[in-house]
Design an enzyme around this catalytic site. Sequence first.
Site, PDB file in Angstrom:
ATOM      1  N   ASP A  35       0.904  -1.268  -0.001  1.00 67.58           N
ATOM      2  CA  ASP A  35      -0.110   0.083  -0.043  1.00 67.58           C
ATOM      3  C   ASP A  35       0.885   1.152   0.006  1.00 67.58           C
ATOM      4  O   ASP A  35       1.862   1.059   0.341  1.00 67.58           O
ATOM      5  CB  ASP A  35      -0.841   0.028   1.367  1.00 67.58           C
ATOM      6  CG  ASP A  35      -2.108  -0.940   1.063  1.00 67.58           C
ATOM      7  OD1 ASP A  35      -2.342  -1.211   0.196  1.00 67.58           O
ATOM      8  OD2 ASP A  35      -2.629  -1.014   2.119  1.00 67.58           O
ATOM      9  N   LYS A  57      -3.362   1.973  -2.374  1.00 67.59           N
ATOM     10  CA  LYS A  57      -4.616   2.743  -1.916  1.00 67.59           C
ATOM     11  C   LYS A  57      -4.497   4.088  -1.511  1.00 67.59           C
ATOM     12  O   LYS A  57      -3.959   4.417  -0.527  1.00 67.59           O
ATOM     13  CB  LYS A  57      -5.231   1.901  -0.688  1.00 67.59           C
ATOM     14  CG  LYS A  57      -5.877   0.569  -1.282  1.00 67.59           C
ATOM     15  CD  LYS A  57      -6.432  -0.012  -0.147  1.00 67.59           C
ATOM     16  CE  LYS A  57      -6.674  -1.389  -0.003  1.00 67.59           C
ATOM     17  NZ  LYS A  57      -7.260  -1.845   1.185  1.00 67.59           N
ATOM     18  N   MET A 168      -8.865   8.670   8.448  1.00 66.95           N
ATOM     19  CA  MET A 168      -9.811   8.699   7.150  1.00 66.95           C
ATOM     20  C   MET A 168     -10.896   9.901   7.333  1.00 66.95           C
ATOM     21  O   MET A 168     -11.825   9.698   6.840  1.00 66.95           O
ATOM     22  CB  MET A 168     -10.436   7.370   6.781  1.00 66.95           C
ATOM     23  CG  MET A 168      -9.322   6.509   6.327  1.00 66.95           C
ATOM     24  SD  MET A 168     -10.290   4.893   5.908  1.00 66.95           S
ATOM     25  CE  MET A 168     -10.596   4.232   7.479  1.00 66.95           C
TER      26      MET A 168
HETATM   27  N1  SAH Z   1      -3.892   0.534   9.335  1.00 70.79           N
HETATM   28  C1  SAH Z   1      -3.578   1.808   9.390  1.00 70.79           C
HETATM   29  C2  SAH Z   1      -4.767   2.851   8.953  1.00 70.79           C
HETATM   30  C3  SAH Z   1      -5.444   2.760   7.592  1.00 70.79           C
HETATM   31  S1  SAH Z   1      -6.748   3.734   7.505  1.00 70.79           S
HETATM   32  C4  SAH Z   1      -3.134   2.200  10.651  1.00 70.79           C
HETATM   33  O1  SAH Z   1      -2.835   1.490  11.782  1.00 70.79           O
HETATM   34  O2  SAH Z   1      -2.428   3.273  10.824  1.00 70.79           O
HETATM   35  C5  SAH Z   1      -5.758   4.910   6.552  1.00 70.79           C
HETATM   36  C6  SAH Z   1      -5.669   6.446   7.456  1.00 70.79           C
HETATM   37  O3  SAH Z   1      -4.677   6.154   8.287  1.00 70.79           O
HETATM   38  C7  SAH Z   1      -5.540   7.538   6.350  1.00 70.79           C
HETATM   39  O4  SAH Z   1      -6.418   8.123   5.925  1.00 70.79           O
HETATM   40  C8  SAH Z   1      -5.109   8.418   7.751  1.00 70.79           C
HETATM   41  O5  SAH Z   1      -6.146   9.013   8.370  1.00 70.79           O
HETATM   42  C9  SAH Z   1      -4.295   7.607   8.520  1.00 70.79           C
HETATM   43  N2  SAH Z   1      -2.810   7.571   8.082  1.00 70.79           N
HETATM   44  C10 SAH Z   1      -2.033   6.615   7.832  1.00 70.79           C
HETATM   45  N3  SAH Z   1      -0.820   6.895   7.795  1.00 70.79           N
HETATM   46  C11 SAH Z   1      -0.652   8.267   7.998  1.00 70.79           C
HETATM   47  C12 SAH Z   1       0.387   9.235   7.950  1.00 70.79           C
HETATM   48  N4  SAH Z   1       1.608   8.935   7.711  1.00 70.79           N
HETATM   49  N5  SAH Z   1      -0.177  10.585   8.214  1.00 70.79           N
HETATM   50  C13 SAH Z   1      -1.321  10.894   8.508  1.00 70.79           C
HETATM   51  N6  SAH Z   1      -2.301   9.857   8.414  1.00 70.79           N
HETATM   52  C14 SAH Z   1      -1.843   9.016   8.220  1.00 70.79           C
END
Ligand code: SAH
Length: 258
Positions: A35, A57, A168
Amino acid sequence: MTGLVTLVGGGPGREDLLTLAAARALARADVVLYDRLAPHERLQELAPGAELVDVGKRPGHHAVPQQEIEALMVEHAHAGRRVVRLKGGDPYVLGRGGEELLACHAAGVHVEVIPGVTSAVAVPGAAGIPLTHRGISHLFTVVSGHTPLSENELEHLSGLGGTIVVLMGVNSLPALTAGLARHGMSAQMPVAIIERGFTADQRTTIGDLADIVTAAGRARVASPAVVVIGEVVRLAHDGEAGATELMRRAAGFTAVGA
Ligand code: SAH
């Protein structure tokens, strides 16, 4: 010859936030399905023997539909390959890891899961916001902004106290803040939005429940971002700037940024 799928939590995007277990799984992978939010810039070095497949994604833009990702994982495993499914953050935090695990089980493919550093905790931390702090907040709730919350959920969430973390949540921020206000959350409740955590472009925008939507609009806040709602936001700091300065910048964004 039986293959194996390893669901790997890749952390919030910076390579040194991969776990040792994640690095080991990559090092022996034959195929990596990755991803965009997982660290992927140096995958060739981390997974030298692997075919690299971008199933990237981005918000609202599923380059490869979920079902196809699952079919790919199963297909490669049935061909006897060691498949790494590299995901952003932790596989089980709003990441569809459970669905991918079940798809493998249904196809008789063995699966391992390696946890990752979730953005829900790490990205606020990168902006100097602890989700809990003695005397300020002793609980946090992680919410998906992908689908609207019900009135019942909004009511309980606004009454629960503690810290609310939204993933998100950029597009649904107006509905969420209005919903929480409708159910009694204070208009002065501090809110922070941290975009692109752990990159050179990381940015924090701070406001309160009543004005964060305007501040976010001025700053042209975009995904990926983590939203934090709660008193702990008062502890935010970004480099030298503290919460008050960050709030002032967000308010003045028309002049500076637009
Ligand atoms: N499984 C992931 C989340 C997936 S949903 C986890 O545990 O982090 C995807 C969302 O994660 C994005 O829309 C955002 O809200 C957040 N996200 C993931 N990485 C990020 C980053 N480096 N900076 C800001 N938001 C992030």
